[in-house]
Design a protein around this motif. Structure first.
Motif, mmCIF file in Angstrom:
data_model
loop_
_atom_site.group_PDB
_atom_site.id
_atom_site.type_symbol
_atom_site.label_atom_id
_atom_site.label_comp_id
_atom_site.label_asym_id
_atom_site.label_seq_id
_atom_site.Cartn_x
_atom_site.Cartn_y
_atom_site.Cartn_z
ATOM 1 N N VAL A 18 0.874 -1.172 0.000
ATOM 2 C CA VAL A 18 0.000 0.000 0.000
ATOM 3 C C VAL A 18 0.909 1.219 0.000
ATOM 4 C CG1 VAL A 18 -1.802 1.253 1.240
ATOM 5 C CG2 VAL A 18 -1.793 -1.262 1.242
ATOM 6 N N ASP A 37 1.323 5.215 -2.183
ATOM 7 C CA ASP A 37 0.785 6.136 -3.185
ATOM 8 C C ASP A 37 1.830 6.750 -4.104
ATOM 9 O OD1 ASP A 37 1.818 7.742 -1.150
ATOM 10 O OD2 ASP A 37 0.304 9.287 -1.405
ATOM 11 N N ARG A 85 -4.431 4.151 -3.289
ATOM 12 C CA ARG A 85 -5.429 5.023 -2.675
ATOM 13 C C ARG A 85 -6.170 4.257 -1.587
ATOM 14 N NH1 ARG A 85 -2.533 8.147 -4.627
ATOM 15 N NH2 ARG A 85 -2.926 9.537 -6.359
ATOM 16 N N LEU A 86 -6.721 4.972 -0.643
ATOM 17 C CA LEU A 86 -7.364 4.360 0.517
ATOM 18 C C LEU A 86 -8.500 3.396 0.147
ATOM 19 C CD1 LEU A 86 -7.250 4.108 3.555
ATOM 20 C CD2 LEU A 86 -8.745 6.103 3.722
ATOM 21 N N ALA A 115 -7.030 0.214 -1.155
ATOM 22 C CA ALA A 115 -6.258 -0.433 -0.099
ATOM 23 C C ALA A 115 -7.187 -1.152 0.878
ATOM 24 C CB ALA A 115 -5.400 0.590 0.641
ATOM 25 N N ILE A 173 2.456 -0.940 4.555
ATOM 26 C CA ILE A 173 1.451 0.122 4.418
ATOM 27 C C ILE A 173 2.078 1.491 4.596
ATOM 28 C CG2 ILE A 173 -0.756 1.006 5.252
ATOM 29 C CD1 ILE A 173 -1.144 -1.655 6.701
ATOM 30 N N ASN A 175 0.630 7.578 4.955
ATOM 31 C CA ASN A 175 -0.092 8.687 4.337
ATOM 32 C C ASN A 175 -0.351 8.368 2.870
ATOM 33 O OD1 ASN A 175 -0.874 11.115 3.123
ATOM 34 N ND2 ASN A 175 0.410 12.333 4.462
ATOM 35 N N LEU A 176 -1.618 8.176 2.526
ATOM 36 C CA LEU A 176 -2.016 7.894 1.151
ATOM 37 C C LEU A 176 -2.704 9.113 0.569
ATOM 38 C CD1 LEU A 176 -3.492 4.304 1.528
ATOM 39 C CD2 LEU A 176 -1.246 4.957 0.641
ATOM 40 N N GLN A 223 -4.434 11.045 3.144
ATOM 41 C CA GLN A 223 -5.320 10.309 4.046
ATOM 42 C C GLN A 223 -4.500 9.283 4.819
ATOM 43 O OE1 GLN A 223 -8.236 8.989 0.963
ATOM 44 N NE2 GLN A 223 -9.699 9.861 2.415
ATOM 45 N N HIS A 224 -4.746 9.184 6.117
ATOM 46 C CA HIS A 224 -4.060 8.180 6.924
ATOM 47 C C HIS A 224 -4.588 6.790 6.595
ATOM 48 C CE1 HIS A 224 -3.023 11.654 9.609
ATOM 49 N NE2 HIS A 224 -1.859 11.064 9.399
ATOM 50 N N SER A 225 -3.722 5.807 6.687
ATOM 51 C CA SER A 225 -4.082 4.431 6.333
ATOM 52 C C SER A 225 -4.398 3.568 7.561
ATOM 53 C CB SER A 225 -2.940 3.794 5.541
ATOM 54 O OG SER A 225 -1.764 3.779 6.329
ATOM 55 N N VAL A 266 -6.851 0.709 7.195
ATOM 56 C CA VAL A 266 -6.290 -0.499 6.568
ATOM 57 C C VAL A 266 -5.632 -1.358 7.642
ATOM 58 C CG1 VAL A 266 -4.635 -1.375 4.878
ATOM 59 C CG2 VAL A 266 -5.959 0.693 4.358
#
Length: 128
Positions: free
Chosen positions: A16, A18, A43-44, A47, A61, A64-65, A68-70, A73
């Motif tokens: 995961v 970006d 992208r979230l 993922a 992972i 930061n995607l 956005q925080h992951s 996931v």
């Protein structure tokens, strides 16, 4: 330790990430270490879908995607009891408190760093 890893040494990994160049570097390094990348999500939403439905032994992972925080996931992987490590340029100190003990791959990284972090993730089980 993960049974698939202890039997064959080869893991099926979800990546995961970006940033395309970082994702390619992760994939190339994982392949060089003898592992298989089963999916890459940038992208979230994708993922989360992969985390919920794909079959794999472990995941790397990016925290930061695309802004956005992951962590969602990571929560799915914890529920499924699938080992994972975060990858970030900010280090473990940049993680939410509940994930501070999760194995963390510092970017940029070398092959030996990735190998060590995967071993930690597999050995640690789920540390929240």
């Amino acid at each position: 330790m993960n049974a698939a890893f202890s039997r064959t040494g080869k893991l099926r990994i979800l990546v995961v990430e970006d940033e395309a160049l970082v994702a390619m570097h992760l994939e190339d390094t994982l392949h060089a270490l003898g592992h298989e990348v089963v999916a890459t999500a940038s992208r979230l939403p994708e993922a989360l879908e992969a985390a919920r439905t794909a079959t794999f032994d472990a995941a790397i992972i990016d925290v930061n995607l695309d802004g956005q925080h992951s962590y969602d996931v990571a929560d799915v992987l914890n529920e499924r009891r699938i080992p994972f490590a975060f990858a970030t340029g900010y280090g473990a100190a940049g993680l939410q408190e509940r994930f501070r003990n999760t194995p963390t791959l510092a970017k940029p990284f070398m092959s030996s760093d990735l190998e060590r972090i995967l071993a930690q993730a597999l050995g640690a089980g789920r540390a929240d």
